[in-house]
Design an enzyme around this catalytic site. Structure first.
Site, mmCIF file in Angstrom:
data_model
loop_
_atom_site.group_PDB
_atom_site.id
_atom_site.type_symbol
_atom_site.label_atom_id
_atom_site.label_comp_id
_atom_site.label_asym_id
_atom_site.label_seq_id
_atom_site.Cartn_x
_atom_site.Cartn_y
_atom_site.Cartn_z
ATOM 1 N N ASN A 160 0.822 -1.203 0.000
ATOM 2 C CA ASN A 160 0.000 0.000 0.000
ATOM 3 C C ASN A 160 0.860 1.258 0.000
ATOM 4 O O ASN A 160 1.878 1.323 0.683
ATOM 5 C CB ASN A 160 -0.895 0.009 1.245
ATOM 6 C CG ASN A 160 -1.791 1.230 1.295
ATOM 7 O OD1 ASN A 160 -2.583 1.468 0.380
ATOM 8 N ND2 ASN A 160 -1.640 2.038 2.329
ATOM 9 N N VAL A 161 0.435 2.227 -0.791
ATOM 10 C CA VAL A 161 1.015 3.569 -0.734
ATOM 11 C C VAL A 161 -0.139 4.508 -0.392
ATOM 12 O O VAL A 161 -1.077 4.641 -1.184
ATOM 13 C CB VAL A 161 1.642 3.986 -2.077
ATOM 14 C CG1 VAL A 161 2.341 5.335 -1.936
ATOM 15 C CG2 VAL A 161 2.610 2.928 -2.584
ATOM 16 N N ILE A 163 -1.544 8.203 1.970
ATOM 17 C CA ILE A 163 -1.159 9.472 2.606
ATOM 18 C C ILE A 163 -1.912 9.571 3.923
ATOM 19 O O ILE A 163 -3.152 9.558 3.934
ATOM 20 C CB ILE A 163 -1.477 10.661 1.681
ATOM 21 C CG1 ILE A 163 -0.622 10.526 0.405
ATOM 22 C CG2 ILE A 163 -1.179 11.986 2.384
ATOM 23 C CD1 ILE A 163 -0.901 11.567 -0.636
ATOM 24 N N TYR A 164 -1.166 9.628 5.004
ATOM 25 C CA TYR A 164 -1.759 9.667 6.340
ATOM 26 C C TYR A 164 -1.130 10.808 7.118
ATOM 27 O O TYR A 164 0.055 11.090 6.948
ATOM 28 C CB TYR A 164 -1.508 8.341 7.076
ATOM 29 C CG TYR A 164 -1.940 7.148 6.259
ATOM 30 C CD1 TYR A 164 -3.282 6.857 6.110
ATOM 31 C CD2 TYR A 164 -1.012 6.374 5.583
ATOM 32 C CE1 TYR A 164 -3.693 5.792 5.324
ATOM 33 C CE2 TYR A 164 -1.411 5.305 4.794
ATOM 34 C CZ TYR A 164 -2.758 5.022 4.670
ATOM 35 O OH TYR A 164 -3.167 3.979 3.877
ATOM 36 N N ARG A 165 -1.897 11.418 7.957
ATOM 37 C CA ARG A 165 -1.315 12.492 8.759
ATOM 38 C C ARG A 165 -0.379 11.883 9.801
ATOM 39 O O ARG A 165 -0.695 10.853 10.406
ATOM 40 C CB ARG A 165 -2.413 13.310 9.419
ATOM 41 C CG ARG A 165 -2.976 12.695 10.668
ATOM 42 C CD ARG A 165 -4.118 13.521 11.214
ATOM 43 N NE ARG A 165 -4.225 13.410 12.647
ATOM 44 C CZ ARG A 165 -5.327 13.695 13.319
ATOM 45 N NH1 ARG A 165 -6.409 14.107 12.679
ATOM 46 N NH2 ARG A 165 -5.351 13.598 14.628
ATOM 47 N N HIS A 182 -8.704 2.454 6.367
ATOM 48 C CA HIS A 182 -7.523 2.592 5.516
ATOM 49 C C HIS A 182 -6.777 1.272 5.380
ATOM 50 O O HIS A 182 -6.736 0.466 6.309
ATOM 51 C CB HIS A 182 -6.569 3.643 6.095
ATOM 52 C CG HIS A 182 -7.095 5.043 6.001
ATOM 53 N ND1 HIS A 182 -6.585 6.073 6.743
ATOM 54 C CD2 HIS A 182 -8.072 5.581 5.246
ATOM 55 C CE1 HIS A 182 -7.228 7.187 6.450
ATOM 56 N NE2 HIS A 182 -8.141 6.910 5.550
ATOM 57 N N GLU A 224 -0.821 1.216 -6.142
ATOM 58 C CA GLU A 224 -0.745 2.658 -6.404
ATOM 59 C C GLU A 224 0.368 2.973 -7.404
ATOM 60 O O GLU A 224 0.252 3.917 -8.181
ATOM 61 C CB GLU A 224 -0.510 3.427 -5.094
ATOM 62 C CG GLU A 224 -1.733 3.506 -4.181
ATOM 63 C CD GLU A 224 -1.976 2.247 -3.366
ATOM 64 O OE1 GLU A 224 -1.101 1.344 -3.390
ATOM 65 O OE2 GLU A 224 -3.027 2.154 -2.712
ATOM 66 N N GLU A 273 -8.488 19.279 10.312
ATOM 67 C CA GLU A 273 -8.721 18.278 9.267
ATOM 68 C C GLU A 273 -9.460 18.860 8.051
ATOM 69 O O GLU A 273 -9.948 19.989 8.088
ATOM 70 C CB GLU A 273 -9.521 17.093 9.840
ATOM 71 C CG GLU A 273 -8.649 16.037 10.502
ATOM 72 C CD GLU A 273 -7.895 15.174 9.478
ATOM 73 O OE1 GLU A 273 -8.082 15.409 8.265
ATOM 74 O OE2 GLU A 273 -7.124 14.292 9.901
#
Lengths: 472, 76
Positions: A160-161, A163-165, A182, A224, A273
């Site tokens: 998995n690629v 984008i997470y904070r 996710h 991805e 957010e």
């Protein structure tokens, strides 16, 4: 045409007049976030910004708002910068259909130039700064986070690629938000059930195709990297990590290798957010960083997130709409025209469709609720006729004004799932959802007086195309 | 040791100093993990002026919701 790396994309933005370099000295707080938020307020065609004179630093560079406008989104796909939004949508859908594009493997990468394994201090390596006043600290929120399925590690697509904070919580320590929906949460769950740490790689400052693919709601087993190749029309270049079997974007500016610590939860947040609200403080997993690489004089790419619209909304607008469009077309291939799910990541979605018979549009709306993305979003679905452009909000408002009858066309379905960050959900993660049918009634639904719709003068479409070319 | 503007613990420590000497320092609180820079506005750096809505009571931290939930084997 693919961009070689992040710097290549910035060079194109500059050439196209879509990069503003701020040479005047700025303070890390509040200047950089304030300037970026202010830029977002100037419209939908704003440039990226490069700050290269930051108080207290010798040679730090921070890039903001890199994909924060429709021209920059068009340039991400190497389209002319004035490509209309709806055309960008259909071109993205066409490339989405080219998936999967095989990857190109490399042995070395520019980020190997500098490597740090001792006395790592992220606060010294990256010019970190606060985004919003209530944030609990300094965040990394536009990096690609890479992990593998531990039960099926050879499956390239299950890598998995995303984008997470991530909150920087120590010199070599990050907090991360892997919400249960996710993909990385699946990998973390596998690791925690085994009692093992989960290897992860974090790549900052990437060319925009992988950022776009990483922010697209793909199926779990879709790569991805193979989608980034489809989006850019050329194989995507990757290179192996040193401490794990993970694949890394070749063009990254900075790479962090580490591990998600099994069984650890630690206080994190709040963080402003994409919903326009803070998330509140919760206990979330922790990543320990063991190795850092970066290019000489790396550019730190960061993303301001806050009250919409900000860069996030441009970044996840079309790539959220297209999967929904494709999934609806699987069910109704001859009817679905276009989908606009750009509002707060698709909490509101607008679908343009033909109708086969009365009641059909409502079925389309309810199908949207049961798509993978719809399970967590699509709180309000507006369905419009095939000749209404869902990306043209005045047209959508016209359809709602004239076609929707509240007695017949407002359907509320109680207590469905939604992402927990929706501040209106109650309990958190549960909400009613609504379908508004703003299509023209067709038989056997014969109500209203819709027999005399206005037409246009002859040749308007030809003129539209001609004017667009004249203005290019 | 510095006082955390958010939870008012006295345990915050310097985690970074500006590359240009003397411009600023970054502090981190080990109790609530709040992080701030010495030159931020007083509404961030001063415990008395920090937004009350965002204050953290250290006693509440152990009760913060786990996201995602921990598997049963880790729950004591």
């Amino acid at each position: 045409m693919a961009y070689k790396d992040f710097r290549d994309f910035l060079a194109t933005l500059e050439k196209e007049g879509q990069l503003l370099t701020i040479n005047d000295e700025v303070k890390p707080e509040p200047d950089i976030a304030a300037a970026t938020k202010a830029m977002s307020k100037l419209g939908a065609e704003t440039p990226a910004m490069l700050f290269d004179n930051i108080y207290g630093y010798n040679d730090a560079k921070v890039a903001m708002n890199v994909m924060g406008s429709w021209p920059n989104h068009a340039l991400m796909m190497s389209l002319p910068k004035n490509t209309p939004l709806k055309d960008q949508f259909f071109e993205f859908a066409r490339r989405y259909d080219q998936f999967p594009m095989p990857v190109q493997r490399e042995e070395t990468a520019p980020f190997h130039e500098v490597e740090i394994t001792e006395n790592i201090n992220l606060f010294d390596i990256l010019p970190l700064f606060r985004l919003n006043q209530g944030d609990g600290g300094f965040y990394i929120d536009k990096a690609c986070v890479i992990s593998r399925d531990l039960d099926d590690p050879e499956h390239f697509g299950k890598q998995n690629v995303g984008i997470y904070r991530m909150q920087v919580k120590g010199k070599d320590r990050l907090g991360i938000q892997p919400v249960p929906q996710h993909d990385i949460a699946i990998h973390l769950r596998q690791a925690e059930e085994r009692g093992e740490n989960l290897p992860v790689v974090i790549a900052l400052g990437n060319e925009p195709a992988i950022t776009t693919a990483a922010a697209t709601p793909l199926h779990y087993d879709q790569s991805e990297y193979e989608m980034a190749g489809a989006i850019q029309g050329e194989p995507y270049r990757i290179v192996k990590a040193k401490d794990s079997d993970l694949d890394i974007p070749w063009g990254a500016e900075v790479v962090l290798e580490g591990e998600l610590l099994a069984g650890v939860r630690e206080f994190e947040g709040p963080f402003g957010e994409f919903t326009g609200h803070y998330s509140g403080g919760r206990s979330m997993p922790v990543i320990k960083i063991n190795r850092v690489y970066h290019r000489q004089n790396p550019i730190f790419e960061h993303l301001y997130i806050g009250m919409p619209w900000t860069e996030t909304d441009y970044m996840i607008g079309i790539n959220t709409s297209v999967p929904l469009y494709q999934q609806l077309k699987e069910a109704f291939p001859n009817e679905i025209q276009a989908v606009n799910a750009m509002y707060t990541h698709g909490l509101v979605a607008i679908i343009s469709t033909k109708r086969r018979y009365g009641g059909f549009a409502k079925a389309v709306g309810m199908r949207a609720l049961t798509t993978p993305h719809g399970l967590g979003y699509c709180k309000l679905v507006i369905v419009v006729d095939e000749d209404v452009d869902p990306f043209n909000l005045p047209q959508v408002m016209w359809a709602l004004s004239t076609k929707m009858h509240p007695k017949h066309d407002a359907v509320i379905i109680p207590d469905l799932s939604v992402l927990a960050l929706d501040p209106g959900s109650s309990p958190s993660g549960i909400t009613h959802k609504m379908v508004l049918d703003a299509t023209t009634p067709v038989a056997p639904e014969t109500r209203g007086h819709y027999s005399q719709p206005l037409d246009s003068p002859l040749n308007v479409e030809k003129w539209e195309q001609r004017l667009r070319e004249l203005l290019r | 040791m510095h006082t955390c503007p958010r939870c008012e613990s006295k345990k915050a420590e310097v985690v970074s100093k500006s590359p240009v000497e003397g411009a600023w320092e970054v502090y981190m609180c080990p109790v609530c993990i709040f992080t701030w820079r010495s030159i931020e506005p007083e509404t961030i750096t001063n415990p008395e002026k920090y937004n009350r809505a965002f204050k953290v009571n250290p006693a509440d931290i152990p009760f913060a919701e786990n996201v995602p939930a921990l598997p049963a084997k880790y729950i004591k």
